[in-house]
Design a protein around this motif. Sequence first.
Motif, PDB file in Angstrom:
ATOM      1  N   UNK A 127       0.773  -0.996  -0.102  1.00 46.25           N
ATOM      2  CA  UNK A 127       0.002  -0.081  -0.127  1.00 46.25           C
ATOM      3  C   UNK A 127       0.908   1.506   0.031  1.00 46.25           C
ATOM      4  N   UNK A 128       0.760   2.029  -1.293  1.00 45.39           N
ATOM      5  CA  UNK A 128       1.483   3.105  -1.403  1.00 45.39           C
ATOM      6  C   UNK A 128       1.001   4.336  -0.686  1.00 45.39           C
ATOM      7  N   UNK A 188       4.522  15.434   3.560  1.00 44.28           N
ATOM      8  CA  UNK A 188       3.484  14.845   2.593  1.00 44.28           C
ATOM      9  C   UNK A 188       3.726  13.283   2.264  1.00 44.28           C
ATOM     10  N   UNK A 189       3.750  12.410   3.443  1.00 40.34           N
ATOM     11  CA  UNK A 189       3.944  11.198   3.566  1.00 40.34           C
ATOM     12  C   UNK A 189       2.768  10.474   4.370  1.00 40.34           C
ATOM     13  N   UNK A 190       2.762   9.338   3.934  1.00 42.75           N
ATOM     14  CA  UNK A 190       1.601   8.654   4.616  1.00 42.75           C
ATOM     15  C   UNK A 190       2.074   7.177   5.130  1.00 42.75           C
ATOM     16  N   UNK A 191       1.551   7.026   6.597  1.00 38.98           N
ATOM     17  CA  UNK A 191       1.618   5.600   7.293  1.00 38.98           C
ATOM     18  C   UNK A 191       0.228   5.031   7.344  1.00 38.98           C
ATOM     19  N   UNK A 192       0.221   3.714   7.512  1.00 34.25           N
ATOM     20  CA  UNK A 192      -1.061   3.294   7.538  1.00 34.25           C
ATOM     21  C   UNK A 192      -1.348   2.064   8.620  1.00 34.25           C
ATOM     22  N   UNK A 204      -1.496   1.018  -4.896  1.00 30.31           N
ATOM     23  CA  UNK A 204      -0.560  -0.156  -4.486  1.00 30.31           C
ATOM     24  C   UNK A 204       0.752   0.003  -5.276  1.00 30.31           C
ATOM     25  N   UNK A 205       1.829  -0.307  -4.678  1.00 27.11           N
ATOM     26  CA  UNK A 205       3.260  -0.045  -5.211  1.00 27.11           C
ATOM     27  C   UNK A 205       3.373  -1.704  -5.621  1.00 27.11           C
TER      28      UNK A 205
END
Length: 1007
Positions: free
Chosen positions: A374-375, A413-417, A976-977
């Motif tokens: 997941x990107x 501007x990054x995400x974690x999940x 998704x990567x």
Amino acid sequence: MDSSTNSLDDVSADGSTEFPDRASMMEVRLQAQEDEITLLKSSLADALRKIRLHDQLLSLLKQQLIAVNPGAARVLNQGSSSDGFISSRKQSTSSVSDGSRHPATSHQLSDSIVTNINGHIESPPSLALQSRPATVDRSTQTEPTLPVQDTGHNRVPLPRHVQSLHLEDALLEEGHPPAIEGTRAKLHRVPGMEEEEEELEENEGGEGEEEKEPTWASSMEEPIQPSTIRGLQKEDFQDGSCSPAEPGSASAILRSSDQNAISRSGPLSPIQEGKKPLIRRNSEKVMNPERQRKRLDKKAASSANLFTRSPSLENRAKELISSAGSPGSRRGTSSQGQSIKMFIRGRPITMYVPSNIQNYEDLKMEPPSERLELDWVYGYRGRDCRANLYFLPTGEAVYFIACVIVLYHINNRTQRHYRKHTDCVRCLTLHPDKVRVASGQTAGVDKDGKPLQPCVHIWDSTTLVTLQQIGLGTFQRGVGSVAFSFADSGSFLCVVDDSNEHMLSVWDCTKGTKHAEIKSTNEAVFAVEFNPSDSTNIITCGKSHVYFWTLNAGQFTKKQGIFGKYKKPKFIQCFVFSLTGDVLTGDSEGNILTWGKSAADTKTLGKGAKETFQIMRQTRAHEGSVFTLCTLQGGALLSGGGKDRKIIHWSADLAPERECEIPEKLGAVRTIAAMDEEELLVGTTRNAILRGTFSEGFVAIVQGHVDEMWGLATHPSQNIFLTCGHDRQVCLWNTEEHKLDWCMSLEEYGLCAGFCPNGSVVSVGLSTGRWVVLDLLTREVVSESTDGNEQLSVMRYSPDGSFLAVGSHDNFIYIYTVTESGRRYSRFGKCNGHSSFITHLDWSKDGKYIMSNSGDYEILYWDIAAGCKLLRNRSESKDREWASYTCVLGFHVMGVWLEGSDGTDINALYRSHSETVVAVADDFCKVHLFQYPCPKPKAPSHRYDGHGSHVTNVCFTHSDSHLLSIGGKDTCILQWRVMAGGTAGDCRETPASTSSTSTSSPEPASS
């Protein structure tokens, strides 16, 4: 039944071409079935007529045998006394109809007439005689001329009705060859059957030098093989089959018993009459006519015999026999080449195996080496959830959508999940330490319809590790609201579930045990909070109520807020605690109410009166509802309005100081989170998160759709993609910058989209049959058209961009020629043949053919270059190469279907441009990754969670670096990567770090 069903498919395709009206197509199908029934009845009547003829000739035959040679009577009597021989003959008679013959030994061939595998009677070369064949036809009959050699005995020519029967039992003198060489009734010839007979005789081997008998059929087009003279020509009136019997069939059983009987009695029985050794072959005791009729009735009713009576059914019968198997069998072999059958809701779908696959059974299905990680997550759930946005000291905003909780670092501007939830997340709260987070989910169901148990997860926002799972198996339907206690540093967690009674419970966060529980109300509950100065006091609000709870020794006591002289609002939307300990509520009337504790009114209520909570002050705040309240450090208050979309800054004594208005396109204010004294985060009802200040205004940093999505298309050369849905929005997204490039509104909602190969325009299909072509740079509508009045489901350009195919729910595929770089369109033709709505279609690599699927699980192929012609022979397309592969039904993707699928379980699939993997969107919130091709059932795959609703579409980017998936009701877009072999699994096990572009919570590798 498989072949019969396929034949109906063919009839459907033919009929729908000539009769667009559905009722006409049904009449064509019904007429075809009636014709087949009539043909079967006629064939059965013909078989019964032959039986009656046999009965009439039986007695006359005995008389003629005696007339030819008086010694025949004694021979018949001897044959009748031999029980063993009779048993052998009974069994061999049954085996004749199956085409089963036992080859004679070398010494038997020298003394007897040879019967080949096709049931033909042949004599050794030395005994071969030439005779003119006789015919028995309704219109003409010819009598055969019987050549007779001089044997010293007078021969009496037989009458015509005797000559038409096999008379191999004639008595011959020693040393003389038989006078009659297989004389039998000759029936008229079926063209095209000679080659099949020759192949069968060549396969038998050893008889190539002998004269081959042709294949014959009756005037009813019944292929009948001449049989040996066993039972006085009884078998000549039955249909012989050239193909071997299937295992377990009746013919195989009869043949087995025939072989046992022959092994006991021998195939030939020499009989002495004086000095003349006789060879008796194919003689049988005369049986009871009733027994004969019953036995022949069984054979005449054989389904194989009846089906092969019509030339139009000949190929169907061959397929039926060759693909025979159990009703649940998924595989079969077609006479036109190897084919596979899969069943969806009991309907067989034939898949033709490509020529380059020689051994289908030996194919090994393995999961692909590629994996997904997941990107990025596009969207935010502000439409129907409250208090769902918080700001962490790490500089991250924490919010949720679908099954994913997103930690978005605003500056980087990054995400974690966090991805441990098994269904949609419904609520969120932040611990007093600003590190731990509690989140609750809805119950949901699994793929089998079984309910999944909702729970609350307490997890660490730094490591994304789950610390505690609260209430698994306790809550019903889902978790609506959660809150940590403040006075004791967050030792307890309060939960309100979504059951009818909205159970209120308090849990020990450290132990995970329930401390107390009570039924709160049958009305909706919107929020719950602990009093920040006293953990024994809890407040809930919702529809027409605000309750003040006291927890003492594990028992709850409830007091209802008294509205008194103030109008009771329909909804209490939210509340906060002021620095003075008062409770401030926002309601649906646009007011902020200040609640306080009043001493017991003993004068009015008596000595038993207790203290109450009453409204101390009413402040007019907004036009429409007050959706959210937020306290600042200095005691100031922020309120967010619904209808007026305003954010108002209030002083500690509720005096308005500043305000601003949110743009209408972004929706009303749903929640507010303070980043500092000036900068705010605002969640809206149109699923956007804004960042800004009162002085500089607000800009959107997170945006998404607000209703169900179906349309998805990726650009042919750039890292952008387009989505459209029921919210009437068309959005263009950038996969590299993870942002929305532009968004525009349409008059109707969009359901499908497709980029022109030159990348300058994109076509969007709408719900009314209208479709528009948009310029990517100017966003202008450069062309539009309407096809029918039903919704469109597919927009697909040919590989060279010269054609556009439009699939509609009116069962047609409309073909347009494309000129002027995708800006001009003219109707080329219409593909008419499907009996249900179009679901998917793909172009061949040469741009001449189309493969399409429909709602009733049809797979049809079209020759566009030949004028949108339907290709009747689907096997011709088995080796065709396709520019894209999005059709959910086809040989190359048959393995993506689970056993027992109902045909709607898979909404979309997409083959990668490298043609190595295929992504699948299913109805159970999952994204699958299979190897391509995957033509065998139960193919293994990698499975990925994240969506909280049915996944409606998937698509790879032009370079296959990313996969996009969109949800239905969850309004979520997941990017998704695509990771090379095994990499994603390693990344998924790596602890989260803020330096990575996107990091997900640790979870097991998908399988």
